[in-house]
Design a protein around this motif. Structure first.
Motif, PDB file in Angstrom:
ATOM      1  N   SER A 145       0.814  -1.231  -0.061  1.00  0.00           N
ATOM      2  CA  SER A 145       0.013   0.107   0.157  1.00  0.00           C
ATOM      3  C   SER A 145       0.932   1.204  -0.086  1.00  0.00           C
ATOM      4  N   LEU A 146       2.209   0.850  -0.243  1.00  0.00           N
ATOM      5  CA  LEU A 146       3.015   2.310  -0.110  1.00  0.00           C
ATOM      6  C   LEU A 146       3.777   2.142  -1.522  1.00  0.00           C
ATOM      7  N   ASN A 163       5.762  16.564  12.351  1.00  0.00           N
ATOM      8  CA  ASN A 163       4.884  16.710  13.396  1.00  0.00           C
ATOM      9  C   ASN A 163       4.031  15.259  13.512  1.00  0.00           C
ATOM     10  N   ILE A 164       3.442  14.925  12.478  1.00  0.00           N
ATOM     11  CA  ILE A 164       2.478  13.962  12.399  1.00  0.00           C
ATOM     12  C   ILE A 164       3.251  12.678  12.257  1.00  0.00           C
ATOM     13  N   MET A 165       4.619  12.605  11.714  1.00  0.00           N
ATOM     14  CA  MET A 165       5.759  11.499  12.110  1.00  0.00           C
ATOM     15  C   MET A 165       5.974  11.267  13.454  1.00  0.00           C
ATOM     16  N   ASP A 166       6.300  12.387  14.047  1.00  0.00           N
ATOM     17  CA  ASP A 166       6.549  12.303  15.622  1.00  0.00           C
ATOM     18  C   ASP A 166       5.470  11.575  16.525  1.00  0.00           C
ATOM     19  N   GLN A 167       4.340  12.037  15.997  1.00  0.00           N
ATOM     20  CA  GLN A 167       2.982  11.550  16.785  1.00  0.00           C
ATOM     21  C   GLN A 167       2.639  10.179  16.461  1.00  0.00           C
ATOM     22  N   CYS A 168       3.325   9.387  15.350  1.00  0.00           N
ATOM     23  CA  CYS A 168       3.319   8.262  14.915  1.00  0.00           C
ATOM     24  C   CYS A 168       4.531   7.192  15.146  1.00  0.00           C
ATOM     25  N   GLY A 169       5.352   7.900  16.064  1.00  0.00           N
ATOM     26  CA  GLY A 169       6.554   7.375  16.544  1.00  0.00           C
ATOM     27  C   GLY A 169       7.614   7.079  15.390  1.00  0.00           C
ATOM     28  N   LEU A 170       7.830   8.030  14.410  1.00  0.00           N
ATOM     29  CA  LEU A 170       8.605   7.791  13.098  1.00  0.00           C
ATOM     30  C   LEU A 170       9.694   8.977  13.508  1.00  0.00           C
ATOM     31  N   ARG A 189       3.092   2.297  10.517  1.00  0.00           N
ATOM     32  CA  ARG A 189       3.087   3.509  11.051  1.00  0.00           C
ATOM     33  C   ARG A 189       2.985   4.537   9.912  1.00  0.00           C
ATOM     34  N   ILE A 190       3.894   4.466   8.872  1.00  0.00           N
ATOM     35  CA  ILE A 190       3.727   5.331   7.882  1.00  0.00           C
ATOM     36  C   ILE A 190       2.490   5.343   7.105  1.00  0.00           C
ATOM     37  N   CYS A 191       1.750   4.213   7.125  1.00  0.00           N
ATOM     38  CA  CYS A 191       0.419   4.279   6.519  1.00  0.00           C
ATOM     39  C   CYS A 191      -0.739   4.847   7.435  1.00  0.00           C
ATOM     40  N   ILE A 192      -0.527   4.740   8.908  1.00  0.00           N
ATOM     41  CA  ILE A 192      -1.313   5.615   9.673  1.00  0.00           C
ATOM     42  C   ILE A 192      -0.920   7.020   9.662  1.00  0.00           C
ATOM     43  N   ALA A 193       0.248   7.279   9.549  1.00  0.00           N
ATOM     44  CA  ALA A 193       0.610   8.735   9.516  1.00  0.00           C
ATOM     45  C   ALA A 193       0.000   9.363   8.021  1.00  0.00           C
ATOM     46  N   ARG A 194       0.020   8.495   7.127  1.00  0.00           N
ATOM     47  CA  ARG A 194      -0.590   9.020   5.819  1.00  0.00           C
ATOM     48  C   ARG A 194      -1.967   9.418   6.043  1.00  0.00           C
ATOM     49  N   ALA A 195      -2.587   8.552   6.608  1.00  0.00           N
ATOM     50  CA  ALA A 195      -4.323   8.798   6.859  1.00  0.00           C
ATOM     51  C   ALA A 195      -4.343  10.023   7.800  1.00  0.00           C
ATOM     52  N   LEU A 196      -3.496  10.344   8.778  1.00  0.00           N
ATOM     53  CA  LEU A 196      -3.548  11.263   9.606  1.00  0.00           C
ATOM     54  C   LEU A 196      -3.253  12.746   9.088  1.00  0.00           C
ATOM     55  N   THR A 197      -2.597  12.508   7.896  1.00  0.00           N
ATOM     56  CA  THR A 197      -2.177  13.944   7.468  1.00  0.00           C
ATOM     57  C   THR A 197      -3.263  14.827   6.897  1.00  0.00           C
TER      58      THR A 197
END
Length: 378
Positions: A158-159, A190-197, A216-224
């Motif tokens: 999915s990436l 900032n989004i990456m930091d929230q997702c532990g990246l 975690r990257i997929c989760i961050a992409r959804a949150l952006t």
């Protein structure tokens, strides 16, 4: 005190498969009964269209259907439909998590994607923030894409492999103009930091990460895009058990801090129990049981739900599991059996189950089930 399921089991044991019951259906017309049931369901769906949406629900799905054409005539007319989602209704309030469980092929992923309009629904209503989006065109859905997102099951496919993490996460921010161009990188970091990246992941490519980091990257992409609703399509099924716990804890923390609402799709009941507030059990495209997490786990009514729970491993070696083994394979959704769809595998099936579909009704406050083991009268 015995629960409802235990009481009904006793009554069922006294009446199931009796010769008299079998004689009652000797000349029964299954096709006529199926047509009658379909007319009743269509009438109920039409009547419910007149009802206003629930003002307290972020997402309300009514009588949702998604059929796929699998066989056509030479003129293009469909003769066989695959009923992936067949008359499903749920309500999801802001900040809640509804878990959808069932075997592979039961339609839970199709349900989630249809709710997001990644698939065009065949019939039914999808109310998001009080508006029926079921008939929306792609152009009408575009403004809603920032409010409704999905986390896919497979973090490996999915990436896009040729984009860096920074490029993957920046693209939706640019497309939807979430922040001014000069603030995009700081916003993404900032989004990456929230997702532990880590921030130095920004210039790296997906192939350089493990499965847990990719998710975690997929989760961050959804949150952006700052969504309100996220459909989690089995987000931990491809991960190791230890990593699953980290991702589930991350999702719960993000929900608490950002006020997110989840439609969580999974086949792992232990994961669903941990993260969900309400649980829906699907079988062959239909919802067979729905209720609060506490009610479903303490008093499962439907035989299919009971079979799923019996398959959950117990870490205590002194506890003996009463495993319910379902015989046979799941019938084809293109040719579902008459009556109750589950009767071909149900250990409690009666004669009536193979001829008349059970009513999906409320047996306790907020606890719905569709089974002939329980009273079908209104």
């Amino acid at each position: 005190m015995r629960n409802e399921a235990e009481k009904q089991d006793e009554e069922f044991g006294q009446s199931a498969a009796s010769p008299a019951a079998a004689d009652d259906f000797a000349a029964f017309d299954d096709a006529a009964e199926a047509a009658k049931e379909q007319v009743e369901r269509d009438e109920k769906a039409e009547a419910d269209k007149q009802l206003p949406p629930d003002p307290d629900a972020l997402l309300e799905v009514r009588h949702l259907k998604k059929y796929f054409s699998v066989k056509k005539t030479i003129t293009g007319k469909t003769t066989v439909w695959l009923r992936a989602v067949d008359d499903v209704s749920v309500k999801l309030h802001a900040g809640e998590t509804i878990g959808i469980v069932g075997e592979s092929g039961c339609g839970k992923t199709t349900f989630g994607r249809t709710v997001l309009k990644l698939y065009q629904p065949t019939e039914g209503q999808i109310f998001f923030e009080g508006k029926d989006i079921a008939a929306y065109k792609p152009a009408q859905m575009r403004p809603l894409r920032t409010k409704m997102q999905i986390i896919f099951q497979d973090p490996y496919s999915s990436l896009p492999p040729r984009s860096t993490v920074g490029g993957i996460l920046s693209e939706p921010v640019k497309v939807h103009k979430i922040v001014p161009p000069e603030q995009i990188k700081d916003y993404v970091l900032n989004i990456m930091d929230q997702c532990g990246l880590r921030d130095y992941y920004y210039e790296r490519y997906p192939h350089e990460f493990s499965g847990g980091q990719r998710q975690r990257i997929c989760i961050a992409r959804a949150l952006t895009v700052n969504p309100k609703l996220i459909v989690c399509d089995e987000p931990v099924s491809a991960l190791d058990v230890s990593i699953q716990a980290q991702i589930i804890n991350l999702l719960k923390r993000l929900q608490n801090t950002m006020g997110l609402t989840y439609l969580f799709i999974s086949h792992d009941l232990s994961v669903v129990k941990y993260i969900s507030d309400k649980i829906g059990v699907m079988y062959l495209g239909s919802m067979v049981e729905f209720g609060s997490k506490e009610e479903i786990f303490s008093n499962p009514l439907h035989p299919y739900t009971q079979a799923l729970f019996s398959a959950v491993p117990n870490p205590n070696p002194d506890v003996k599991m009463n495993r319910i083994v379902l015989k046979g394979d799941i019938p084809s959704p293109a040719n579902p059996p008459a009556g109750c769809k589950f009767h071909t595998r149900c250990p409690k099936a009666k004669e009536i189950c193979s001829h008349i579909a059970p009513v999906y009704k409320e047996y306790a406050p907020g606890h719905f089930a569709a089974c002939h083991c329980y009273s079908q009268e209104d």
